[in-house]
Enzyme design. Sequence first.
Site, PDB file in Angstrom:
ATOM      1  N   HIS A 111      -9.672   0.595   4.555  1.00 58.49           N
ATOM      2  CA  HIS A 111      -8.367   0.729   5.227  1.00 58.49           C
ATOM      3  C   HIS A 111      -8.558   1.581   6.477  1.00 58.49           C
ATOM      4  O   HIS A 111      -9.355   2.518   6.492  1.00 58.49           O
ATOM      5  CB  HIS A 111      -7.356   1.381   4.278  1.00 58.49           C
ATOM      6  CG  HIS A 111      -5.969   1.387   4.851  1.00 58.49           C
ATOM      7  ND1 HIS A 111      -5.545   2.349   5.726  1.00 58.49           N
ATOM      8  CD2 HIS A 111      -4.928   0.533   4.693  1.00 58.49           C
ATOM      9  CE1 HIS A 111      -4.292   2.089   6.085  1.00 58.49           C
ATOM     10  NE2 HIS A 111      -3.894   0.988   5.467  1.00 58.49           N
ATOM     11  N   GLY A 167       1.790   2.078  10.727  1.00 57.07           N
ATOM     12  CA  GLY A 167       2.652   3.247  10.614  1.00 57.07           C
ATOM     13  C   GLY A 167       3.317   3.628  11.923  1.00 57.07           C
ATOM     14  O   GLY A 167       3.886   4.713  12.042  1.00 57.07           O
ATOM     15  N   ASN A 179       0.857  -1.187   0.000  1.00 57.58           N
ATOM     16  CA  ASN A 179       0.000   0.000   0.000  1.00 57.58           C
ATOM     17  C   ASN A 179       0.894   1.238   0.000  1.00 57.58           C
ATOM     18  O   ASN A 179       1.502   1.558   1.021  1.00 57.58           O
ATOM     19  CB  ASN A 179      -0.897  -0.023   1.247  1.00 57.58           C
ATOM     20  CG  ASN A 179      -1.698   1.254   1.396  1.00 57.58           C
ATOM     21  OD1 ASN A 179      -1.864   2.012   0.437  1.00 57.58           O
ATOM     22  ND2 ASN A 179      -2.205   1.499   2.597  1.00 57.58           N
ATOM     23  N   TRP A 180       0.945   1.905  -1.138  1.00 57.88           N
ATOM     24  CA  TRP A 180       1.848   3.059  -1.267  1.00 57.88           C
ATOM     25  C   TRP A 180       1.243   4.344  -0.693  1.00 57.88           C
ATOM     26  O   TRP A 180       1.866   5.397  -0.756  1.00 57.88           O
ATOM     27  CB  TRP A 180       2.227   3.260  -2.743  1.00 57.88           C
ATOM     28  CG  TRP A 180       3.053   2.129  -3.314  1.00 57.88           C
ATOM     29  CD1 TRP A 180       3.487   1.010  -2.654  1.00 57.88           C
ATOM     30  CD2 TRP A 180       3.549   2.015  -4.651  1.00 57.88           C
ATOM     31  NE1 TRP A 180       4.217   0.208  -3.503  1.00 57.88           N
ATOM     32  CE2 TRP A 180       4.273   0.802  -4.744  1.00 57.88           C
ATOM     33  CE3 TRP A 180       3.441   2.821  -5.795  1.00 57.88           C
ATOM     34  CZ2 TRP A 180       4.890   0.382  -5.919  1.00 57.88           C
ATOM     35  CZ3 TRP A 180       4.061   2.395  -6.978  1.00 57.88           C
ATOM     36  CH2 TRP A 180       4.779   1.195  -7.040  1.00 57.88           C
ATOM     37  N   LYS A 181       0.026   4.241  -0.195  1.00 58.61           N
ATOM     38  CA  LYS A 181      -0.656   5.390   0.433  1.00 58.61           C
ATOM     39  C   LYS A 181      -0.575   6.623  -0.491  1.00 58.61           C
ATOM     40  O   LYS A 181      -0.674   6.476  -1.700  1.00 58.61           O
ATOM     41  CB  LYS A 181      -0.055   5.675   1.808  1.00 58.61           C
ATOM     42  CG  LYS A 181       0.013   4.420   2.685  1.00 58.61           C
ATOM     43  CD  LYS A 181       0.257   4.731   4.128  1.00 58.61           C
ATOM     44  CE  LYS A 181       0.582   3.463   4.893  1.00 58.61           C
ATOM     45  NZ  LYS A 181       0.029   3.417   6.229  1.00 58.61           N
ATOM     46  N   GLY A 210       2.593  -1.258   4.367  1.00 57.93           N
ATOM     47  CA  GLY A 210       2.563   0.158   4.041  1.00 57.93           C
ATOM     48  C   GLY A 210       3.961   0.701   3.806  1.00 57.93           C
ATOM     49  O   GLY A 210       4.556   0.518   2.745  1.00 57.93           O
ATOM     50  N   GLY A 211       4.510   1.344   4.818  1.00 56.16           N
ATOM     51  CA  GLY A 211       5.796   2.034   4.703  1.00 56.16           C
ATOM     52  C   GLY A 211       6.888   1.215   4.025  1.00 56.16           C
ATOM     53  O   GLY A 211       7.594   1.710   3.135  1.00 56.16           O
ATOM     54  N   GLU A 243      -5.708  -5.519  10.364  1.00 55.97           N
ATOM     55  CA  GLU A 243      -4.713  -4.474  10.595  1.00 55.97           C
ATOM     56  C   GLU A 243      -5.040  -3.748  11.900  1.00 55.97           C
ATOM     57  O   GLU A 243      -5.876  -2.837  11.912  1.00 55.97           O
ATOM     58  CB  GLU A 243      -4.734  -3.464   9.447  1.00 55.97           C
ATOM     59  CG  GLU A 243      -4.389  -4.056   8.107  1.00 55.97           C
ATOM     60  CD  GLU A 243      -3.792  -2.995   7.200  1.00 55.97           C
ATOM     61  OE1 GLU A 243      -2.649  -3.163   6.786  1.00 55.97           O
ATOM     62  OE2 GLU A 243      -4.461  -1.982   6.932  1.00 55.97           O
ATOM     63  N   SER A 272       2.996  -2.425  10.340  1.00 55.19           N
ATOM     64  CA  SER A 272       4.443  -2.384  10.562  1.00 55.19           C
ATOM     65  C   SER A 272       5.143  -3.701  10.201  1.00 55.19           C
ATOM     66  O   SER A 272       6.054  -4.140  10.905  1.00 55.19           O
ATOM     67  CB  SER A 272       4.759  -1.962  12.002  1.00 55.19           C
ATOM     68  OG  SER A 272       4.287  -0.644  12.230  1.00 55.19           O
ATOM     69  N   GLU A 274      -6.985   3.933   7.727  1.00 54.63           N
ATOM     70  CA  GLU A 274      -6.835   5.389   7.559  1.00 54.63           C
ATOM     71  C   GLU A 274      -8.118   5.992   6.983  1.00 54.63           C
ATOM     72  O   GLU A 274      -8.459   7.143   7.280  1.00 54.63           O
ATOM     73  CB  GLU A 274      -5.597   5.687   6.691  1.00 54.63           C
ATOM     74  CG  GLU A 274      -4.316   5.485   7.503  1.00 54.63           C
ATOM     75  CD  GLU A 274      -3.079   5.112   6.718  1.00 54.63           C
ATOM     76  OE1 GLU A 274      -3.068   5.254   5.487  1.00 54.63           O
ATOM     77  OE2 GLU A 274      -2.107   4.654   7.358  1.00 54.63           O
TER      78      GLU A 274
HETATM   79  C1  PEP Z   1      -0.910  -0.112   5.762  1.00 56.65           C
HETATM   80  O1  PEP Z   1      -0.822   0.964   5.192  1.00 56.65           O
HETATM   81  O2  PEP Z   1      -1.848  -0.892   5.498  1.00 56.65           O
HETATM   82  C2  PEP Z   1       0.090  -0.468   6.759  1.00 56.65           C
HETATM   83  C3  PEP Z   1      -0.018  -1.616   7.378  1.00 56.65           C
HETATM   84  O3  PEP Z   1       1.088   0.446   6.988  1.00 56.65           O
HETATM   85  P1  PEP Z   1       2.496   0.146   7.731  1.00 56.65           P
HETATM   86  O4  PEP Z   1       3.038  -1.132   7.142  1.00 56.65           O
HETATM   87  O5  PEP Z   1       3.333   1.332   7.412  1.00 56.65           O
HETATM   88  O6  PEP Z   1       2.196  -0.013   9.181  1.00 56.65           O
END
Ligand code: PEP
Length: 253
Positions: free
Chosen positions: A98, A176, A11-13, A237-238, A170, A216, A100
């Site tokens: 998601h 994040g 997920n490049w957000k 994500g990150g 999640e 994470s 967010e």
């Molecule tokens: C995500 O964006 O779904 C996510 C899990 O982010 P991160 O891996 O940065 O926690």
Amino acid sequence: MSARRPLIAGNWKMYRTQAEAAALVTALCQRLPAQPAAEVLVLPPFTALAAVAQALASESRVALGAQNCHWAKEGAYTGEVSPWMLLDVGCTYVLAGHSERRQLFGETDALVNKRARGALAAGLKPIVCIGETLQERDAGRTLSVVASQLAGSLAGVSAEEMAHVTLAYEPVWAIGTGRNATPAQAQEVHAQVREDLGRLFGAAAALATRILYGGSVKPDNAAALLGQMDVDGALVGGASLDAAGFATICAAV
Ligand code: PEP
């Protein structure tokens, strides 16, 4: 041994321009083996979908998805993107709900349900995200919160349609933050989600549905998380913004 092929989704957000996104997916492809053990998926922002689709034109190892969609084919819905438009640009997957979106934009289970069902109606595969906040976990409500999000987000979806649905657990407190759930914490919730799926859709659908862990996930914790019996992949994500690191996670299944 599970027959579910693991899915690793990046997920490049709201990161990467068109040129940066094309360069990132090209760098990822260079680091993947000829036949990755996992299905690999990238989820760029809307504006970079076409550029990434073009970069993937002769590439079968990486699928393309979007981070959100409306449920209608078209209409006066300013700021929204239709699932048919996502298919048109080359997407096969889309995220729904998601955390967010839920936390920052007030998306409810009812809205997530509309998005997921709209995606299914168009022929896209939704990845439906669920997960508790830290406050809910501390209050001992994790399993009930997740069960309620699951039922609400998948209301009206048939057992047959579940063949096209992926879930992502999640925990909000792990996204994040650099603080991942332990493998045991992830497995506990995933096993419960699979039981809930059995009650909602029957045993066969429950066994066949992939449940990803997200929060994470990094190259150094991926193998332990992915080694859990009911963890069928990761939503990253990150760490998905780094081609080498993401390729390492893909290889950890
Ligand atoms: C995500 O964006 O779904 C996510 C899990 O982010 P991160 O891996 O940065 O926690």
